[in-house]
Design an enzyme around this catalytic site. Sequence first.
Site, PDB file in Angstrom:
ATOM      1  N   ASP A  29       0.824  -1.211   0.000  1.00  0.00           N
ATOM      2  CA  ASP A  29       0.000   0.000   0.000  1.00  0.00           C
ATOM      3  C   ASP A  29       0.860   1.264   0.000  1.00  0.00           C
ATOM      4  OD1 ASP A  29      -2.345   1.432  -0.002  1.00  0.00           O
ATOM      5  OD2 ASP A  29      -2.780   1.143   2.126  1.00  0.00           O
ATOM      6  N   GLY A  30       0.291   2.329  -0.547  1.00  0.00           N
ATOM      7  CA  GLY A  30       0.944   3.634  -0.491  1.00  0.00           C
ATOM      8  C   GLY A  30       1.510   4.120  -1.815  1.00  0.00           C
ATOM      9  N   ARG A  33       0.091   7.712  -2.638  1.00  0.00           N
ATOM     10  CA  ARG A  33       0.659   8.782  -1.800  1.00  0.00           C
ATOM     11  C   ARG A  33       2.129   9.029  -2.133  1.00  0.00           C
ATOM     12  NH1 ARG A  33      -1.269   6.086   3.496  1.00  0.00           N
ATOM     13  NH2 ARG A  33      -1.887   4.520   1.970  1.00  0.00           N
ATOM     14  N   HIS A  46       2.289   3.349  -8.960  1.00  0.00           N
ATOM     15  CA  HIS A  46       2.058   1.927  -9.257  1.00  0.00           C
ATOM     16  C   HIS A  46       3.229   1.355 -10.056  1.00  0.00           C
ATOM     17  CE1 HIS A  46      -1.820   2.294  -7.522  1.00  0.00           C
ATOM     18  NE2 HIS A  46      -2.365   2.994  -8.500  1.00  0.00           N
ATOM     19  N   ARG A  80     -12.247   2.383  -7.922  1.00  0.00           N
ATOM     20  CA  ARG A  80     -11.322   3.438  -8.369  1.00  0.00           C
ATOM     21  C   ARG A  80     -11.679   3.944  -9.764  1.00  0.00           C
ATOM     22  NH1 ARG A  80      -5.446   2.394  -5.728  1.00  0.00           N
ATOM     23  NH2 ARG A  80      -6.232   1.743  -3.690  1.00  0.00           N
ATOM     24  N   LEU A 140      10.219 -20.856  -4.545  1.00  0.00           N
ATOM     25  CA  LEU A 140       9.219 -19.955  -3.934  1.00  0.00           C
ATOM     26  C   LEU A 140       7.910 -20.021  -4.702  1.00  0.00           C
ATOM     27  CD1 LEU A 140       8.446 -17.410  -2.147  1.00  0.00           C
ATOM     28  CD2 LEU A 140       9.360 -16.011  -4.025  1.00  0.00           C
ATOM     29  N   ARG A 198       1.962  -4.856   6.196  1.00  0.00           N
ATOM     30  CA  ARG A 198       1.252  -3.821   5.433  1.00  0.00           C
ATOM     31  C   ARG A 198       2.089  -2.553   5.465  1.00  0.00           C
ATOM     32  NH1 ARG A 198      -4.971  -2.376   4.565  1.00  0.00           N
ATOM     33  NH2 ARG A 198      -4.622  -0.660   3.123  1.00  0.00           N
TER      34      ARG A 198
HETATM   35  C1  IPE Z   1      -5.435  -2.801  -0.204  1.00  0.00           C
HETATM   36  O1  IPE Z   1      -5.088  -1.472  -0.369  1.00  0.00           O
HETATM   37  C2  IPE Z   1      -5.481  -3.490  -1.539  1.00  0.00           C
HETATM   38  C3  IPE Z   1      -4.193  -3.736  -2.190  1.00  0.00           C
HETATM   39  C4  IPE Z   1      -3.025  -3.459  -1.676  1.00  0.00           C
HETATM   40  C5  IPE Z   1      -4.253  -4.355  -3.492  1.00  0.00           C
HETATM   41  P1  IPE Z   1      -6.193  -0.323  -0.521  1.00  0.00           P
HETATM   42  O2  IPE Z   1      -5.450   0.959  -0.619  1.00  0.00           O
HETATM   43  O3  IPE Z   1      -7.128  -0.656  -1.610  1.00  0.00           O
HETATM   44  O4  IPE Z   1      -6.980  -0.425   0.864  1.00  0.00           O
HETATM   45  P2  IPE Z   1      -7.850   0.660   1.657  1.00  0.00           P
HETATM   46  O5  IPE Z   1      -8.822   1.240   0.699  1.00  0.00           O
HETATM   47  O6  IPE Z   1      -6.910   1.689   2.185  1.00  0.00           O
HETATM   48  O7  IPE Z   1      -8.482  -0.109   2.760  1.00  0.00           O
HETATM   49  C1  IPE Z   2      -1.583   0.227  -3.373  1.00  0.00           C
HETATM   50  O1  IPE Z   2      -1.375   1.585  -3.392  1.00  0.00           O
HETATM   51  C2  IPE Z   2      -1.884  -0.336  -4.748  1.00  0.00           C
HETATM   52  C3  IPE Z   2      -3.247  -0.848  -4.902  1.00  0.00           C
HETATM   53  C4  IPE Z   2      -4.177  -0.841  -3.987  1.00  0.00           C
HETATM   54  C5  IPE Z   2      -3.588  -1.416  -6.187  1.00  0.00           C
HETATM   55  P1  IPE Z   2      -2.575   2.621  -3.375  1.00  0.00           P
HETATM   56  O2  IPE Z   2      -2.967   2.937  -4.761  1.00  0.00           O
HETATM   57  O3  IPE Z   2      -3.675   2.143  -2.509  1.00  0.00           O
HETATM   58  O4  IPE Z   2      -1.873   3.872  -2.726  1.00  0.00           O
HETATM   59  P2  IPE Z   2      -2.511   4.913  -1.695  1.00  0.00           P
HETATM   60  O5  IPE Z   2      -3.033   4.115  -0.531  1.00  0.00           O
HETATM   61  O6  IPE Z   2      -3.608   5.617  -2.428  1.00  0.00           O
HETATM   62  O7  IPE Z   2      -1.375   5.797  -1.326  1.00  0.00           O
HETATM   63 MG    MG Z   3      -4.111   2.370  -0.560  1.00  0.00          MG
END
Ligand code: IPE
Ligand code: IPE
Ligand code: MG
Length: 255
Positions: A29-30, A33, A46, A80, A140, A198
Site C-alpha cells: 500500500d501507499g 501517496r 504503481h 477506483r 518460492l 502492510r
Molecule cells: C489494499 O489497499 C489493496 C491492495 C493493496 C491491493 P487499498 O489501498 O485498496 O486499501 P484501503 O482502501 O486503504 O483499505
Molecule cells: C496500493 O497503493 C496499490 C493498490 C491498492 C492497487 P494505493 O494505490 O492504494 O496507494 P494509496 O493508498 O492511495 O497511497
Molecule cells: Mg491504498
Amino acid sequence: MNERNRSEEYWLAKARAGRIPVHVGIIMDGNGRWAQSRGLKRHEGHRAGVQTIRRCIPAVLELGIRHCTLFVFSTENWKRPQEEIQFLFKLILDYCRDHKDELIENGVQVVPIGRWRELPASVVRAVESVVRDTTDGSRLQLHLAINYGGRQEILDAAVELAKRLVSAGQVDFEHVTQEDFAGCLYTKGVPDPDLIIRTSGEKRLSNFLLWQGAYAELVFTDVLWPDFGPVDLYKSVVEYSSRSRRFGDVTEKRG
Ligand code: IPE
Ligand code: IPE
Ligand code: MG
C-alpha cells in the site's frame, strides 16, 4: 553503530538468525501517496511499486521463505477511477510478460488467487502464460492476489463445499470440519501466512486473507510501498521473530 544505519547484510544476518516465516503476505500500500508526494500522477506510484516487487523477490529468496502472497488488486479496487484500474491491469499484464524469465531464473512459481479470470482477456492470457511457464519453480510460490477479496473467497468456498456435499449425497453437515472448508478456499494446500506486512502506515487488513490470517503476526510499517526494500523486509522478519506465538495456548509454540 545506530541500528537504523546498519547495512542490508546486517539485517539479513539478523533475520536469518531468528525464526523464518514459511508464508509471508504483503499488503502493498501507499503507491498513490508516494507519487502524489513527488508531484507525480498516481500511475507513477504503481509503476514504481512493480520495481519494489522485483527488488524484494531476491530478498524473499535469500531468507528461504517458501510462500509469498502479494495483494495486487482487491475486489474493492473496482471503485477506483476507470483509468487507474486499466493502468493497473496493464501493469499486471506487462509484469507477467516482461519479467517471466527473471521469475523462471529465480525458481519462482506464480500462483494467482482470486477472481482473476474476470479481468480483461489479454490480462487473463498473460497470467495463464506466466503460470504455465513457471510451474517448475521450486524455490518460492508467489501467490498473486488479483481481484481478490477475503469475503468473496469465503463465500466461494461455502458454495463449493455445499456443491461437493450435495454431489456426494452427504447431508450429515455436523461432520464438516475446518479442514474440509479450507480445502475449498483459493489457497487450498498452502500453509496459512505466518506474517502479514502492510506498508504505508494503514493498520487494517482491507479484506486480505481473512480466513488464513486468523493467527498471522501483523507488522505495519510507515514506509510507502515504492520505498520498501530488502532491509524493510528483513526488519519485518526480525520483528516477527521477536513475537511470542501462542495460538491460544499459554506457552509459546514454534512456527
Ligand atoms: C489494499 O489497499 C489493496 C491492495 C493493496 C491491493 P487499498 O489501498 O485498496 O486499501 P484501503 O482502501 O486503504 O483499505
Ligand atoms: C496500493 O497503493 C496499490 C493498490 C491498492 C492497487 P494505493 O494505490 O492504494 O496507494 P494509496 O493508498 O492511495 O497511497
Ligand atoms: Mg491504498
